[in-house]
Scaffold this motif. Structure first.
Motif, PDB file in Angstrom:
ATOM      1  N   ILE A 118       0.842  -1.198   0.000  1.00 57.59           N
ATOM      2  CA  ILE A 118       0.000   0.000   0.000  1.00 57.59           C
ATOM      3  C   ILE A 118       0.878   1.250   0.000  1.00 57.59           C
ATOM      4  O   ILE A 118       2.080   1.190   0.265  1.00 57.59           O
ATOM      5  N   GLU A 119       0.253   2.372  -0.281  1.00 54.07           N
ATOM      6  CA  GLU A 119       0.959   3.646  -0.225  1.00 54.07           C
ATOM      7  C   GLU A 119       0.941   4.159   1.207  1.00 54.07           C
ATOM      8  O   GLU A 119      -0.116   4.229   1.844  1.00 54.07           O
ATOM      9  N   GLN A 120       2.120   4.522   1.724  1.00 53.14           N
ATOM     10  CA  GLN A 120       2.205   5.025   3.085  1.00 53.14           C
ATOM     11  C   GLN A 120       1.924   6.516   3.123  1.00 53.14           C
ATOM     12  O   GLN A 120       2.499   7.292   2.372  1.00 53.14           O
ATOM     13  N   THR A 121       1.041   6.926   4.011  1.00 55.45           N
ATOM     14  CA  THR A 121       0.729   8.337   4.188  1.00 55.45           C
ATOM     15  C   THR A 121       1.413   8.860   5.442  1.00 55.45           C
ATOM     16  O   THR A 121       1.815   8.072   6.303  1.00 55.45           O
ATOM     17  N   ALA A 136      -3.407   1.490   8.178  1.00 57.48           N
ATOM     18  CA  ALA A 136      -2.884   0.571   7.166  1.00 57.48           C
ATOM     19  C   ALA A 136      -3.846  -0.594   6.928  1.00 57.48           C
ATOM     20  O   ALA A 136      -4.083  -0.999   5.780  1.00 57.48           O
ATOM     21  N   LEU A 137      -4.411  -1.130   8.003  1.00 55.68           N
ATOM     22  CA  LEU A 137      -5.359  -2.239   7.855  1.00 55.68           C
ATOM     23  C   LEU A 137      -6.592  -1.794   7.074  1.00 55.68           C
ATOM     24  O   LEU A 137      -7.100  -2.526   6.210  1.00 55.68           O
ATOM     25  N   GLN A 138      -7.065  -0.596   7.358  1.00 55.75           N
ATOM     26  CA  GLN A 138      -8.223  -0.078   6.622  1.00 55.75           C
ATOM     27  C   GLN A 138      -7.878   0.158   5.152  1.00 55.75           C
ATOM     28  O   GLN A 138      -8.686  -0.132   4.265  1.00 55.75           O
ATOM     29  N   ALA A 139      -6.651   0.645   4.899  1.00 55.50           N
ATOM     30  CA  ALA A 139      -6.215   0.876   3.514  1.00 55.50           C
ATOM     31  C   ALA A 139      -6.113  -0.442   2.748  1.00 55.50           C
ATOM     32  O   ALA A 139      -6.462  -0.510   1.560  1.00 55.50           O
ATOM     33  N   ILE A 140      -5.635  -1.491   3.422  1.00 59.73           N
ATOM     34  CA  ILE A 140      -5.544  -2.809   2.783  1.00 59.73           C
ATOM     35  C   ILE A 140      -6.932  -3.324   2.429  1.00 59.73           C
ATOM     36  O   ILE A 140      -7.164  -3.838   1.322  1.00 59.73           O
ATOM     37  N   ASN A 141      -7.866  -3.205   3.364  1.00 62.17           N
ATOM     38  CA  ASN A 141      -9.235  -3.675   3.095  1.00 62.17           C
ATOM     39  C   ASN A 141      -9.868  -2.931   1.929  1.00 62.17           C
ATOM     40  O   ASN A 141     -10.566  -3.522   1.097  1.00 62.17           O
ATOM     41  N   GLU A 142      -9.585  -1.615   1.859  1.00 63.35           N
ATOM     42  CA  GLU A 142     -10.158  -0.815   0.779  1.00 63.35           C
ATOM     43  C   GLU A 142      -9.534  -1.165  -0.571  1.00 63.35           C
ATOM     44  O   GLU A 142     -10.229  -1.285  -1.581  1.00 63.35           O
ATOM     45  N   LYS A 143      -8.206  -1.326  -0.592  1.00 59.12           N
ATOM     46  CA  LYS A 143      -7.509  -1.572  -1.857  1.00 59.12           C
ATOM     47  C   LYS A 143      -7.730  -2.990  -2.372  1.00 59.12           C
ATOM     48  O   LYS A 143      -7.956  -3.204  -3.575  1.00 59.12           O
ATOM     49  N   TYR A 144      -7.675  -3.954  -1.475  1.00 60.03           N
ATOM     50  CA  TYR A 144      -7.710  -5.356  -1.890  1.00 60.03           C
ATOM     51  C   TYR A 144      -9.054  -6.035  -1.622  1.00 60.03           C
ATOM     52  O   TYR A 144      -9.225  -7.204  -1.983  1.00 60.03           O
ATOM     53  N   GLU A 145      -9.978  -5.320  -0.976  1.00 62.36           N
ATOM     54  CA  GLU A 145     -11.221  -5.945  -0.516  1.00 62.36           C
ATOM     55  C   GLU A 145     -10.883  -7.208   0.265  1.00 62.36           C
ATOM     56  O   GLU A 145     -11.479  -8.274   0.085  1.00 62.36           O
ATOM     57  N   ALA A 146      -9.894  -7.056   1.143  1.00 63.46           N
ATOM     58  CA  ALA A 146      -9.334  -8.209   1.851  1.00 63.46           C
ATOM     59  C   ALA A 146     -10.214  -8.701   2.991  1.00 63.46           C
ATOM     60  O   ALA A 146     -10.079  -9.841   3.434  1.00 63.46           O
ATOM     61  N   ASP A 147     -11.077  -7.839   3.495  1.00 64.96           N
ATOM     62  CA  ASP A 147     -11.972  -8.212   4.596  1.00 64.96           C
ATOM     63  C   ASP A 147     -11.201  -8.727   5.813  1.00 64.96           C
ATOM     64  O   ASP A 147     -11.589  -9.719   6.437  1.00 64.96           O
ATOM     65  N   ILE A 148     -10.077  -8.070   6.144  1.00 64.29           N
ATOM     66  CA  ILE A 148      -9.320  -8.428   7.341  1.00 64.29           C
ATOM     67  C   ILE A 148     -10.143  -8.028   8.569  1.00 64.29           C
ATOM     68  O   ILE A 148     -10.612  -6.904   8.671  1.00 64.29           O
ATOM     69  N   SER A 149     -10.303  -8.970   9.496  1.00 61.07           N
ATOM     70  CA  SER A 149     -11.088  -8.701  10.704  1.00 61.07           C
ATOM     71  C   SER A 149     -10.172  -8.200  11.816  1.00 61.07           C
ATOM     72  O   SER A 149      -9.140  -8.816  12.094  1.00 61.07           O
ATOM     73  N   PHE A 150     -10.545  -7.100  12.422  1.00 60.51           N
ATOM     74  CA  PHE A 150      -9.788  -6.559  13.551  1.00 60.51           C
ATOM     75  C   PHE A 150     -10.739  -5.739  14.412  1.00 60.51           C
ATOM     76  O   PHE A 150     -11.852  -5.402  13.990  1.00 60.51           O
ATOM     77  N   GLN A 151     -10.300  -5.421  15.617  1.00 64.31           N
ATOM     78  CA  GLN A 151     -11.126  -4.643  16.530  1.00 64.31           C
ATOM     79  C   GLN A 151     -10.563  -3.241  16.702  1.00 64.31           C
ATOM     80  O   GLN A 151      -9.344  -3.051  16.722  1.00 64.31           O
ATOM     81  N   SER A 152     -11.432  -2.271  16.870  1.00 58.89           N
ATOM     82  CA  SER A 152     -11.023  -0.905  17.210  1.00 58.89           C
ATOM     83  C   SER A 152     -12.239  -0.175  17.740  1.00 58.89           C
ATOM     84  O   SER A 152     -13.380  -0.560  17.451  1.00 58.89           O
TER      85      SER A 152
END
Length: 491
Positions: A24-27, A35-51
């Motif tokens: 991903i592109e680092q901001t 970064a996890l949100q960017a990965i999910n958006e770019k790859y539609e990876a559906d990584i599960s995490f809590q926040s």
């Protein structure tokens, strides 16, 4: 663009967690959560995490970042970062089942226990008790400490870990609580902590569990006769007899060396160098002379008190501090070559009224080495960060800089160079099985680098790493103090 490795697990399709790489592109100021949100958006990876709060207050986004506990909303992302779940059973990806630790809290009745009714209960506690309990009250239950503790994760011995020790201490300091919290702490492994300080290093609230909870409760245990471990009693007996925590039948280093040169720089030898590894002390004198530096080795110096502080036998520490303060009062700089001694002199002695200008040999020597005198040393080495040097004194770069000054030495980092080897906190003598478990874990990392030697700046680490290497059939790999490596370059 940066690469990030994220642990993935889906119980419906996977048998065990595995790492997947994302680019991903680092901001600017990008956090792990971003970064996890960017990965999910770019790859539609559906990584599960809590926040939840995104402000470092709720603790819900706890993860492992390159093996260490951290908050995803606070930790800045780095290229090559490995993001994994905390060390609990994985539900999905970075979401874990914490029911085991929650059940333990319930079992230990970690809430205020008293026999009074609400009308009878005096809700006030003393000012001193309030001060003590405040040190361990700010936990947000992110479980970073528990998931990072080397004893919890590597050793076979039972240990409640820093999270439960902190919790127990909170109620132990509360005079309204009438439960036997000290027995509870001992049953949960009060003497199984190596005092490595990893829990403090990863805690987002800077709770010093080993110093403000574990070591305090060890001191109380000693005071009421339920501690220390039998193997620790000898430390105090030896110090009272000789001023040193260990015994020897051989001449001490101080007896062998020239004591006074008129220098304003002095050497604090420590018990291990003075009585067990005198050759390391002689190498220090030789290497400093090679660089035009003379030092004094004052007579009359005694143990720094570290073995006593770590095991709760604190009643004679003030006397040791006063003796050393008098011995070293006229020197500008005090050099140590033992990380435990250095950390104790820097961090603990000021609490007893002594503040000397103490420097580890690596921070003292790093800008004074005449590299033109160094001869090639054809070796591949790795470096082990002593806990009381890396975390205890904040010294990590200088030893590596010195190693890389030596011609022909090939240096390679092991997987987790700052992971505790198991030698500290009275563990080597009192819980040798824990010391061996942790040392064998380090030995595997050392072996995986293909190194000819592991370098460190602690006699205890050097000794315990040697035992771990031997147990892993790695007798061909040397365990060396950094001065021994430097000495090879001066031979």
């Amino acid at each position: 663009m940066i690469k990030i490795y994220v642990s993935r697990f889906n119980s419906e399709t996977d048998t065990e967690p595995h790492l997947e790489c994302y680019e991903i592109e680092q901001t600017p100021n990008m956090k792990v959560l971003d970064a996890l949100q960017a990965i999910n958006e770019k790859y539609e990876a559906d990584i599960s995490f809590q926040s939840s709060c995104r402000a470092g207050q709720c603790g819900s986004c706890g993860i492992l970042f390159n093996g260490n506990g951290a908050l995803a909303c606070q930790k800045e992302i780095k290229n090559g970062a490995i993001i994994e779940p905390l060390n609990f059973p994985v539900v999905k990806d970075l979401i874990v089942d914490k029911s085991s630790i929650e059940a333990k809290v319930k079992e230990l009745e970690l809430s205020l226990q008293c026999n009074h009714t609400s009308d009878e209960l005096d809700t006030s506690i003393s000012k001193e008790d309030s001060k003590e309990t405040k040190k361990v009250r700010s936990c947000i239950e992110c479980y970073s400490c528990y998931s990072t503790c080397p004893v919890v994760n590597i050793a076979t011995a039972e240990f409640g870990g820093p999270y439960l020790m902190r919790y127990i201490r909170k109620f132990e300091t509360d005079s309204r609580d009438n439960y036997d919290r000290l027995k509870e702490a001992i049953d949960e492994g009060l003497y199984n902590c190596t005092s490595c300080g990893k829990c403090l290093a990863v805690c987002p609230k800077n709770i010093n569990t080993f110093g403000d909870a574990i070591e305090k409760m060890r001191a109380i245990a000693v005071a009421n006769g339920s501690g220390p471990l039998p193997e620790h009693v000898g430390f105090k007996e030896n110090i009272l007899e000789t001023g040193r925590s260990i015994k020897t039948d051989n001449p001490s280093f101080i007896e062998e060396v020239e004591n006074y040169t008129g220098s304003k720089i002095a050497f604090f030898t420590g018990c291990m160098v003075d009585y067990k590894f005198s050759e390391t002390g002689h190498k220090l004198v030789k290497i400093l002379k090679e660089n035009g530096i003379d030092i004094d080795v004052p007579e009359g110096q005694v143990c720094c008190g570290s073995p006593l502080l770590r095991t709760g036998q604190t009643d004679i520490v003030q006397n040791l501090v006063d003796i050393n303060k008098e011995v070293f009062k006229d020197y500008d700089t005090i050099i140590t070559i033992c990380s435990g001694c250095g950390a104790t002199l820097k961090n603990n002695h000021p609490e007893f009224g002594s503040k000397l200008n103490v420097m580890d040999i690596s921070e003292f020597l790093v800008d004074k080495i005449d590299t033109s005198k160094l001869k090639p040393v054809d070796m591949k080495v790795t470096y082990h960060d002593p806990c009381h040097l890396g975390r205890g004194q904040g010294i990590k770069d200088q030893p590596r800089e010195i190693i890389e000054m030596i011609p022909s030495v090939e240096f390679e980092e092991m997987l987790y160079p700052c992971q505790c080897c198991g030698a500290g906190g009275g563990i080597k003598s009192g819980r040798p099985e824990i010391a061996m478990d942790l040392s064998k874990s380090k030995a595997k990392m050392i072996k995986d680098t293909g190194a000819d030697a592991v370098i460190t700046i602690c006699p205890f680490c050097k000794l315990n790493l040697r035992d771990g290497l031997d147990a892993m059939d790695c007798g061909n790999i040397e365990s060396l103090h950094i001065l021994e490596l430097l000495d090879k370059a001066y031979e």
